[in-house]
Write a protein that holds these residues in place. Structure first.
Motif, mmCIF file in Angstrom:
data_model
loop_
_atom_site.group_PDB
_atom_site.id
_atom_site.type_symbol
_atom_site.label_atom_id
_atom_site.label_comp_id
_atom_site.label_asym_id
_atom_site.label_seq_id
_atom_site.Cartn_x
_atom_site.Cartn_y
_atom_site.Cartn_z
ATOM 1 N N UNK A 102 -34.851 -18.093 19.705
ATOM 2 C CA UNK A 102 -34.696 -18.414 21.134
ATOM 3 C C UNK A 102 -35.962 -19.043 21.717
ATOM 4 N N UNK A 103 -36.909 -19.389 20.849
ATOM 5 C CA UNK A 103 -38.082 -20.129 21.292
ATOM 6 C C UNK A 103 -39.219 -19.276 21.824
ATOM 7 N N UNK A 104 -39.191 -17.974 21.573
ATOM 8 C CA UNK A 104 -40.276 -17.094 22.003
ATOM 9 C C UNK A 104 -41.296 -16.961 20.875
ATOM 10 N N UNK A 105 -42.544 -17.308 21.151
ATOM 11 C CA UNK A 105 -43.588 -17.232 20.137
ATOM 12 C C UNK A 105 -43.918 -15.796 19.772
ATOM 13 N N UNK A 106 -44.096 -15.535 18.484
ATOM 14 C CA UNK A 106 -44.419 -14.186 18.015
ATOM 15 C C UNK A 106 -45.294 -14.315 16.774
ATOM 16 N N UNK A 107 -46.588 -14.153 16.963
ATOM 17 C CA UNK A 107 -47.532 -14.358 15.861
ATOM 18 C C UNK A 107 -48.333 -13.108 15.524
ATOM 19 N N UNK A 108 -47.960 -11.947 16.070
ATOM 20 C CA UNK A 108 -48.677 -10.713 15.778
ATOM 21 C C UNK A 108 -48.633 -10.412 14.282
ATOM 22 N N UNK A 109 -49.775 -10.092 13.700
ATOM 23 C CA UNK A 109 -49.852 -9.773 12.276
ATOM 24 C C UNK A 109 -49.025 -8.532 11.975
ATOM 25 N N UNK A 110 -48.104 -8.583 10.996
ATOM 26 C CA UNK A 110 -47.265 -7.416 10.703
ATOM 27 C C UNK A 110 -48.050 -6.283 10.075
ATOM 28 N N UNK A 111 -47.533 -5.075 10.231
ATOM 29 C CA UNK A 111 -48.142 -3.883 9.645
ATOM 30 C C UNK A 111 -47.820 -3.798 8.155
#
Length: 329
Positions: A102-111
């Motif tokens: 849906x075009x929402x940026x999500x770049x948090x490093x995964x656990x």
């Protein structure tokens, strides 16, 4: 980084990255599984699995309060990013791909630790109320290191989730984000999330609101709990002195939008049938934040919130089925 070609995006949301698993059941199911009608309880992995085995899921999809709001903003035509922690597992991929689609940026490093991606077991009863059991899992590993200053500076507004107060490192992360946002001249909004969450962290919420919050979202139960009164008008009078805008949703009775010098009451948008109230507050916040970040006044923004909330309660699930941008034109 979610700042492209010096273009500032609308909203960055910080919340518990959770996969929602929804099912219909009756009060007896809630009683057997020690669930509190209309509220959320935290459970460990073992209890979460036991409830899941007893459910008959109808939907499994990316969720979490702020994630739902970001999906609503995207459906309205807004832009944004998300900060939250998932594991490098199947549900983590579901969550990440769901936001990306849906075009929402999500770049948090995964656990990569033992805690798995969080999941929220949502039981919807015949009256449309939702009762939730949440396993936070990897959510509790969100830390200040996950808050990128360039992401915060690249958005007009930072939107924070009250549930994050249940994890000490996550609370440190949102405090860092709020300070960064104001350093860059951006706004900060907070949703109180749940009255039981307010009960657990009342003094901390009050301190944070006074120090960091420009826009506060609450429902009637949450604002009453925050100020320890049994009258919503008393709570609103107290809350409107501590932030620039206070938004209180009242279910079918509409909503209140208050500043230090004004108070407006908005009607709700009628729907033919309330199917599922999951995400109603989240989508109201989506409409309101979309409006505020696009130059609308608070009352017009509240009307957008009411329209978005009406769409979400007309079907199962906390993500819009109809393109919200078509409903506000």
């Amino acid at each position: 980084m979610e700042k492209r070609d010096n273009v500032v995006r609308d909203v960055v949301g910080i919340g518990n990255a959770i996969v929602d698993i929804l099912a219909f059941a009756d009060q007896a199911f809630l009683t057997r599984n020690n669930l509190i009608k209309g509220s959320m309880i935290l459970v460990e992995m073992e209890q979460a699995m036991a409830i899941y085995k007893a459910m008959e899921p109808v939907l499994e999809l990316p969720g979490g309060s702020v994630s739902n709001t970001m999906a609503g903003i995207a459906s309205l035509g807004g832009t944004g990013s998300y900060i939250g922690k998932v594991h490098k597992d199947k549900l983590g991929d579901v969550f990440r791909e769901g936001l990306g689609s849906i075009g929402i940026g999500f770049t948090t490093t995964p656990s990569v630790c033992d805690a798995r991606t969080a999941r929220c077991l949502v039981i919807v009863t015949e009256d449309g109320q939702r009762s939730m059991a949440t396993y936070l899992g990897a959510c509790t590993e969100l830390s200040p290191d996950d808050v990128d200053p360039e992401v915060i500076s690249g958005h007009h507004l930072t939107y924070l989730e009250g549930y994050l107060w249940d994890a000490p490192m996550a609370k440190e992360a949102v405090t860092k984000a709020a300070r960064l946002a104001h350093r860059y001249g951006r706004q900060v909004a907070l949703t109180l999330s749940d009255s039981l969450c307010v009960d657990r962290h009342r003094e901390s919420f009050q301190d944070f609101i006074r120090s960091h919050v420009d826009i506060l979202f609450a429902n009637e139960e949450e604002i009453i709990s925050l100020y320890e009164t049994d009258k919503v008008d008393v709570a609103v009078e107290l809350g409107r002195q501590e932030c620039n805008l206070l938004v209180v949703t009242l279910g079918a009775q509409g909503s209140l939008i208050a500043s230090r010098d004004s108070l407006s009451r908005l009607d709700s948008i009628p729907v033919s049938q309330v199917v599922d109230t999951t995400g109603a507050g989240d989508l109201y916040a989506a409409g309101f934040l979309f409006g505020i970040t696009h130059g609308y006044d608070p009352v017009a923004s509240g009307r957008m919130g009411a329209i978005a909330a009406a769409e979400i309660i007309s079907h199962v699930g906390a993500r819009p089925e109809e393109r919200l941008s078509k409903l506000i034109t």
